[in-house]
Design a protein around this motif. Structure first.
Motif, PDB file in Angstrom:
ATOM      1  N   ARG A  91      70.753  46.986 -40.459  1.00 53.39           N
ATOM      2  CA  ARG A  91      69.589  46.393 -39.781  1.00 53.39           C
ATOM      3  C   ARG A  91      68.575  47.469 -39.404  1.00 53.39           C
ATOM      4  O   ARG A  91      67.362  47.246 -39.494  1.00 53.39           O
ATOM      5  CB  ARG A  91      70.028  45.608 -38.547  1.00 53.39           C
ATOM      6  CG  ARG A  91      70.705  44.321 -38.915  1.00 53.39           C
ATOM      7  CD  ARG A  91      71.095  43.416 -37.779  1.00 53.39           C
ATOM      8  NE  ARG A  91      70.798  43.853 -36.437  1.00 53.39           N
ATOM      9  CZ  ARG A  91      71.600  43.667 -35.392  1.00 53.39           C
ATOM     10  NH1 ARG A  91      72.764  43.073 -35.547  1.00 53.39           N
ATOM     11  NH2 ARG A  91      71.258  44.062 -34.189  1.00 53.39           N
TER      12      ARG A  91
ATOM     13  N   MET B 252      66.780  48.214 -42.479  1.00 56.06           N
ATOM     14  CA  MET B 252      65.869  47.112 -42.797  1.00 56.06           C
ATOM     15  C   MET B 252      64.589  47.238 -41.983  1.00 56.06           C
ATOM     16  O   MET B 252      63.486  47.059 -42.522  1.00 56.06           O
ATOM     17  CB  MET B 252      66.567  45.778 -42.530  1.00 56.06           C
ATOM     18  CG  MET B 252      67.691  45.512 -43.507  1.00 56.06           C
ATOM     19  SD  MET B 252      68.934  44.313 -42.968  1.00 56.06           S
ATOM     20  CE  MET B 252      67.970  42.916 -42.501  1.00 56.06           C
ATOM     21  N   ALA B 253      64.727  47.544 -40.711  1.00 58.57           N
ATOM     22  CA  ALA B 253      63.550  47.695 -39.858  1.00 58.57           C
ATOM     23  C   ALA B 253      62.697  48.880 -40.317  1.00 58.57           C
ATOM     24  O   ALA B 253      61.471  48.773 -40.380  1.00 58.57           O
ATOM     25  CB  ALA B 253      63.978  47.872 -38.406  1.00 58.57           C
TER      26      ALA B 253
ATOM     27  N   THR C 251      60.247  42.529 -45.982  1.00 59.33           N
ATOM     28  CA  THR C 251      61.226  41.453 -46.101  1.00 59.33           C
ATOM     29  C   THR C 251      61.556  41.184 -47.568  1.00 59.33           C
ATOM     30  O   THR C 251      62.202  40.193 -47.886  1.00 59.33           O
ATOM     31  CB  THR C 251      60.727  40.155 -45.426  1.00 59.33           C
ATOM     32  OG1 THR C 251      59.475  39.795 -46.003  1.00 59.33           O
ATOM     33  CG2 THR C 251      60.586  40.336 -43.924  1.00 59.33           C
TER      34      THR C 251
ATOM     35  N   VAL D  72      72.120  37.594 -38.776  1.00 61.05           N
ATOM     36  CA  VAL D  72      70.912  38.366 -38.449  1.00 61.05           C
ATOM     37  C   VAL D  72      70.381  39.058 -39.698  1.00 61.05           C
ATOM     38  O   VAL D  72      69.176  39.040 -39.975  1.00 61.05           O
ATOM     39  CB  VAL D  72      71.195  39.383 -37.319  1.00 61.05           C
ATOM     40  CG1 VAL D  72      70.016  40.320 -37.125  1.00 61.05           C
ATOM     41  CG2 VAL D  72      71.525  38.662 -36.021  1.00 61.05           C
ATOM     42  N   ILE D  73      71.281  39.666 -40.464  1.00 65.87           N
ATOM     43  CA  ILE D  73      70.866  40.356 -41.691  1.00 65.87           C
ATOM     44  C   ILE D  73      70.238  39.374 -42.677  1.00 65.87           C
ATOM     45  O   ILE D  73      69.154  39.609 -43.209  1.00 65.87           O
ATOM     46  CB  ILE D  73      72.061  41.087 -42.329  1.00 65.87           C
ATOM     47  CG1 ILE D  73      72.417  42.295 -41.468  1.00 65.87           C
ATOM     48  CG2 ILE D  73      71.762  41.507 -43.758  1.00 65.87           C
ATOM     49  CD1 ILE D  73      73.723  42.948 -41.811  1.00 65.87           C
TER      50      ILE D  73
ATOM     51  N   TRP E 210      66.767  38.142 -41.717  1.00 68.15           N
ATOM     52  CA  TRP E 210      65.664  39.082 -41.999  1.00 68.15           C
ATOM     53  C   TRP E 210      64.997  38.752 -43.324  1.00 68.15           C
ATOM     54  O   TRP E 210      63.785  38.808 -43.477  1.00 68.15           O
ATOM     55  CB  TRP E 210      66.206  40.506 -42.015  1.00 68.15           C
ATOM     56  CG  TRP E 210      65.170  41.547 -42.302  1.00 68.15           C
ATOM     57  CD1 TRP E 210      64.747  41.971 -43.538  1.00 68.15           C
ATOM     58  CD2 TRP E 210      64.412  42.303 -41.348  1.00 68.15           C
ATOM     59  NE1 TRP E 210      63.798  42.940 -43.409  1.00 68.15           N
ATOM     60  CE2 TRP E 210      63.563  43.173 -42.075  1.00 68.15           C
ATOM     61  CE3 TRP E 210      64.373  42.334 -39.967  1.00 68.15           C
ATOM     62  CZ2 TRP E 210      62.690  44.065 -41.453  1.00 68.15           C
ATOM     63  CZ3 TRP E 210      63.501  43.219 -39.339  1.00 68.15           C
ATOM     64  CH2 TRP E 210      62.682  44.061 -40.084  1.00 68.15           C
ATOM     65  N   TYR E 211      65.843  38.403 -44.287  1.00 72.14           N
ATOM     66  CA  TYR E 211      65.349  38.084 -45.632  1.00 72.14           C
ATOM     67  C   TYR E 211      65.179  36.582 -45.875  1.00 72.14           C
ATOM     68  O   TYR E 211      64.956  36.164 -47.006  1.00 72.14           O
ATOM     69  CB  TYR E 211      66.304  38.669 -46.695  1.00 72.14           C
ATOM     70  CG  TYR E 211      66.364  40.174 -46.631  1.00 72.14           C
ATOM     71  CD1 TYR E 211      65.241  40.943 -46.888  1.00 72.14           C
ATOM     72  CD2 TYR E 211      67.542  40.829 -46.298  1.00 72.14           C
ATOM     73  CE1 TYR E 211      65.273  42.319 -46.820  1.00 72.14           C
ATOM     74  CE2 TYR E 211      67.610  42.208 -46.251  1.00 72.14           C
ATOM     75  CZ  TYR E 211      66.468  42.945 -46.499  1.00 72.14           C
ATOM     76  OH  TYR E 211      66.531  44.317 -46.434  1.00 72.14           O
ATOM     77  N   ARG E 212      65.347  35.802 -44.822  1.00 67.33           N
ATOM     78  CA  ARG E 212      65.231  34.329 -44.936  1.00 67.33           C
ATOM     79  C   ARG E 212      66.180  33.800 -45.989  1.00 67.33           C
ATOM     80  O   ARG E 212      65.834  32.979 -46.829  1.00 67.33           O
ATOM     81  CB  ARG E 212      63.788  33.940 -45.233  1.00 67.33           C
ATOM     82  CG  ARG E 212      62.827  34.311 -44.132  1.00 67.33           C
ATOM     83  CD  ARG E 212      61.382  34.047 -44.545  1.00 67.33           C
ATOM     84  NE  ARG E 212      60.449  34.662 -43.635  1.00 67.33           N
ATOM     85  CZ  ARG E 212      59.944  35.890 -43.784  1.00 67.33           C
ATOM     86  NH1 ARG E 212      60.294  36.638 -44.804  1.00 67.33           N
ATOM     87  NH2 ARG E 212      59.094  36.364 -42.904  1.00 67.33           N
TER      88      ARG E 212
END
Length: 118
Positions: A72, A75-76, A81, A109-110, A113-115
């Motif tokens: 995560r 990712m941030a 995305t 949650v992960i 992030w990418y829907r």
């Protein structure tokens, strides 16, 4: 630093930090902080799937969760995305491991992030 070396460094340092937890409660947290410092968004993005593959190998809920937390952070830092190549395949494996370890929240949650839904 290339994505493979980041994942390899993370794996080695995580194993050491998990051993040190009894004497240093911040040992695991320090691993991620040290590795992410100075990392470019591009390398962060390219490393996400490798770190999630490492999470899939974990049998300990804390180690699994920390791999997800580090992913995560990557990712941030990547600040996109866009779904990394290989993410969908690893996400399905990740969901299975998370279910067995009772760590579904981390995967939600992960994927969120990418829907993406597993």
């Amino acid at each position: 630093m290339n994505p493979v070396s980041l994942a390899e460094k993370f794996e080695a340092r995580l194993a050491d930090a998990l051993i040190q937890l009894s004497s240093d409660e911040w040992a695991v947290t320090k691993v991620g902080s040290q590795l992410i410092e100075g990392l470019s968004p591009q390398v962060a993005f390219q490393s996400i799937v490798s770190i999630l593959k490492l999470a899939c190998k974990q049998e300990d809920p804390y180690a699994f969760s920390y791999c997800c937390w580090f992913a995560r952070d990557l990712m941030a830092l990547s600040d996109t995305t866009e779904i990394p190549v290989g993410f969908i395949e690893v996400a399905n494996s990740l969901a299975s491991v998370a279910s067995a370890l009772d760590c579904k929240h981390e995967v939600n949650v992960i994927c969120g992030w990418y829907r993406f839904t597993t």
